[in-house]
Design a protein around this motif. Structure first.
Motif, short mmCIF file in Angstrom:
data_model
loop_
_atom_site.label_atom_id
_atom_site.label_comp_id
_atom_site.label_asym_id
_atom_site.label_seq_id
_atom_site.Cartn_x
_atom_site.Cartn_y
_atom_site.Cartn_z
N VAL A 9 0.83 -1.20 0.00
CA VAL A 9 0.00 0.00 0.00
C VAL A 9 0.87 1.26 0.00
O VAL A 9 0.62 2.20 -0.76
CB VAL A 9 -0.96 0.00 1.22
CG1 VAL A 9 -1.65 1.35 1.35
CG2 VAL A 9 -1.99 -1.11 1.08
N LEU A 10 1.91 1.27 0.85
CA LEU A 10 2.78 2.45 0.92
C LEU A 10 3.51 2.66 -0.40
O LEU A 10 3.63 3.80 -0.88
CB LEU A 10 3.77 2.29 2.06
CG LEU A 10 3.20 2.35 3.48
CD1 LEU A 10 4.30 2.10 4.50
CD2 LEU A 10 2.54 3.70 3.74
N GLY A 217 10.21 9.58 1.29
CA GLY A 217 11.53 9.12 1.73
C GLY A 217 11.51 8.23 2.95
O GLY A 217 11.58 6.99 2.84
N PRO A 218 11.40 8.81 4.15
CA PRO A 218 11.48 8.00 5.38
C PRO A 218 10.41 6.92 5.49
O PRO A 218 10.68 5.85 6.03
CB PRO A 218 11.30 9.05 6.49
CG PRO A 218 11.84 10.31 5.89
CD PRO A 218 11.44 10.26 4.45
N ILE A 219 9.21 7.16 4.98
CA ILE A 219 8.14 6.16 5.15
C ILE A 219 8.11 5.18 3.98
O ILE A 219 8.36 3.99 4.14
CB ILE A 219 6.77 6.85 5.32
CG1 ILE A 219 6.77 7.69 6.60
CG2 ILE A 219 5.65 5.81 5.37
CD1 ILE A 219 5.50 8.44 6.86
N ALA A 220 7.80 5.67 2.78
CA ALA A 220 7.59 4.76 1.64
C ALA A 220 8.87 4.10 1.16
O ALA A 220 8.81 3.07 0.50
CB ALA A 220 6.92 5.52 0.48
N ASN A 242 3.62 -11.97 -6.31
CA ASN A 242 2.20 -11.66 -6.36
C ASN A 242 1.85 -10.47 -5.46
O ASN A 242 0.96 -9.67 -5.79
CB ASN A 242 1.37 -12.88 -5.96
CG ASN A 242 1.29 -13.91 -7.08
OD1 ASN A 242 1.37 -13.56 -8.25
ND2 ASN A 242 1.15 -15.17 -6.73
N PHE A 243 2.54 -10.38 -4.33
CA PHE A 243 2.33 -9.22 -3.45
C PHE A 243 2.68 -7.93 -4.19
O PHE A 243 1.92 -6.95 -4.16
CB PHE A 243 3.19 -9.34 -2.19
CG PHE A 243 2.44 -9.87 -1.00
CD1 PHE A 243 1.51 -9.08 -0.34
CD2 PHE A 243 2.66 -11.15 -0.53
CE1 PHE A 243 0.81 -9.57 0.76
CE2 PHE A 243 1.98 -11.65 0.56
CZ PHE A 243 1.05 -10.85 1.21
N THR A 244 3.84 -7.90 -4.84
CA THR A 244 4.28 -6.68 -5.50
C THR A 244 3.41 -6.31 -6.70
O THR A 244 3.44 -5.16 -7.14
CB THR A 244 5.74 -6.81 -5.95
OG1 THR A 244 5.89 -7.97 -6.78
CG2 THR A 244 6.66 -6.94 -4.74
N LEU A 245 2.64 -7.27 -7.22
CA LEU A 245 1.69 -6.93 -8.29
C LEU A 245 0.65 -5.92 -7.80
O LEU A 245 0.05 -5.21 -8.61
CB LEU A 245 0.98 -8.20 -8.78
CG LEU A 245 1.74 -9.08 -9.78
CD1 LEU A 245 0.93 -10.32 -10.09
CD2 LEU A 245 2.04 -8.31 -11.06
N PRO A 248 1.41 -1.58 -8.64
CA PRO A 248 0.85 -0.79 -9.74
C PRO A 248 -0.66 -0.66 -9.68
O PRO A 248 -1.21 0.36 -10.11
CB PRO A 248 1.29 -1.58 -11.00
CG PRO A 248 1.61 -2.95 -10.51
CD PRO A 248 2.12 -2.78 -9.12
N LEU A 249 -1.33 -1.69 -9.15
CA LEU A 249 -2.79 -1.60 -9.03
C LEU A 249 -3.19 -0.50 -8.06
O LEU A 249 -4.05 0.34 -8.36
CB LEU A 249 -3.35 -2.95 -8.57
CG LEU A 249 -4.88 -3.03 -8.42
CD1 LEU A 249 -5.56 -2.74 -9.76
CD2 LEU A 249 -5.29 -4.40 -7.91
N ILE A 250 -2.55 -0.47 -6.90
CA ILE A 250 -2.84 0.57 -5.91
C ILE A 250 -2.41 1.94 -6.43
O ILE A 250 -3.11 2.94 -6.25
CB ILE A 250 -2.15 0.25 -4.57
CG1 ILE A 250 -2.83 -0.97 -3.93
CG2 ILE A 250 -2.22 1.45 -3.61
CD1 ILE A 250 -2.12 -1.49 -2.71
N GLY A 251 -1.27 1.98 -7.11
CA GLY A 251 -0.81 3.24 -7.69
C GLY A 251 -1.80 3.80 -8.69
O GLY A 251 -2.08 5.01 -8.70
N ALA A 252 -2.35 2.93 -9.55
CA ALA A 252 -3.33 3.37 -10.55
C ALA A 252 -4.62 3.83 -9.89
O ALA A 252 -5.19 4.87 -10.26
CB ALA A 252 -3.59 2.24 -11.55
#
Length: 291
Positions: A9-10, A217-220, A242-245, A248-252
């Motif tokens: 999420v971050l 920076g410090p968080i993400a 699969n987690f890292t997939l 981009p979904l959350i980013g979009a």
């Protein structure tokens, strides 16, 4: 599992946050601030854990590889590209890295791709083609084609790092090397930013901008790196992929909510193809490790 979800999420939210910060901070300075602030946090954290020491000679290649190729090249090109592309397009193209990893392993290590990997590459490239096509992006706008090229170049650069990481014999832990990697990234970014973007005195730091920079920076960056190092090794490569997939979904999705962007049917079709290709790549890697 919970912490890995927090990480995804971050990381996903960091993309629209970066897009917003680019309104006030030049891209290379933003990269330098990101890794500089995250590096300070990691130096403190690693020292607190009593793991802070100079990298061993055997670990210097991986420190340089991650610091230069992943952090400077991938992030630097990505931040420049985000000035000319939507956040949803940028985050998706950046996370095509596993597809380029197939090509990198094939060309550099002579690992002949399996039938599944070839299908994954073809499907993923078809998705990239749709997303970068003139039907989806306005090629007449200045910097659009360059932005796509930069994002894909950055993804290829990151794929080289992934291949290196998989075959490197670690002396120290990834977490204990992270501060040094971020130092290696920060110094050239400051130098290049000074040459290209000029003095950082032109950046007007407001309360809102400070919040964005602190998050990026410090968080993400630093918090997510700790989570990835501490918890990512406890699950399989397939599960981690699969987690890292989700990034981009959350980013979009976050770009729709926070930036008011819209997703076309063609982009969604490209998104589905890239997701299918990357998922098949992760499945193929897991199957090889089991075999």
């Amino acid at each position: 599992m919970c912490w890995l979800l927090v990480m995804v999420v971050l990381w996903g939210l960091s993309w629209p946050a970066t897009k917003l910060a680019l309104n006030d901070v030049p891209p290379l300075w933003l990269g330098a601030i990101r890794f500089g602030s995250a590096g300070v946090c990691l130096f403190i954290f690693v020292a607190f854990k009593k793991q802070l020491r100079l990298p061993a000679k055997s670990d210097l290649p991986i420190v340089l590889s991650i610091g230069v190729l992943q952090m400077v090249v991938f992030t630097g090109l990505g931040m420049i590209a985000m000035q000319y592309t939507d956040t949803s397009h940028a985050v998706l193209l950046a996370y095509t890295t596993p597809l380029w990893g197939i090509v990198s392993s094939w060309l550099l290590l002579r690992h002949t791709p399996s039938a599944i990997q070839i299908c994954a590459l073809v499907i993923g490239l078809a998705g990239i083609g749709l997303i970068c096509s003139p039907l989806e992006m306005d090629w007449s706008k200045p910097g659009v084609v360059m932005g796509c090229a930069f994002l894909i170049t950055g993804a290829i650069s990151w794929s080289l790092v992934i291949v290196h990481v998989r075959h490197h014999k670690w002396t120290a832990t990834p977490l204990s090397l992270a501060p040094w990697q971020m130092l290696i990234a920060t110094l050239p970014l400051i130098f290049i930013a000074r040459l290209i973007d000029g003095s950082p005195q032109a950046i007007h730091l407001s309360k809102g901008l400070f919040g964005l920079l602190f998050f990026i920076g410090p968080i993400a960056t630093s918090v997510c790196f700790v989570i990835s190092s501490e918890y990512g090794r406890r699950i399989s490569v397939f599960a981690m992929s699969n987690f890292t997939l989700g990034v981009p979904l959350i980013g979009a999705l976050a770009s729709i909510v926070l930036l008011g962007t819209s997703l076309s049917g063609l982009f969604l079709a490209g998104l589905a193809l890239v997701f299918a290709g990357v998922s098949m790549t992760a499945f193929s890697s897991a199957k090889r490790q089991q075999g």
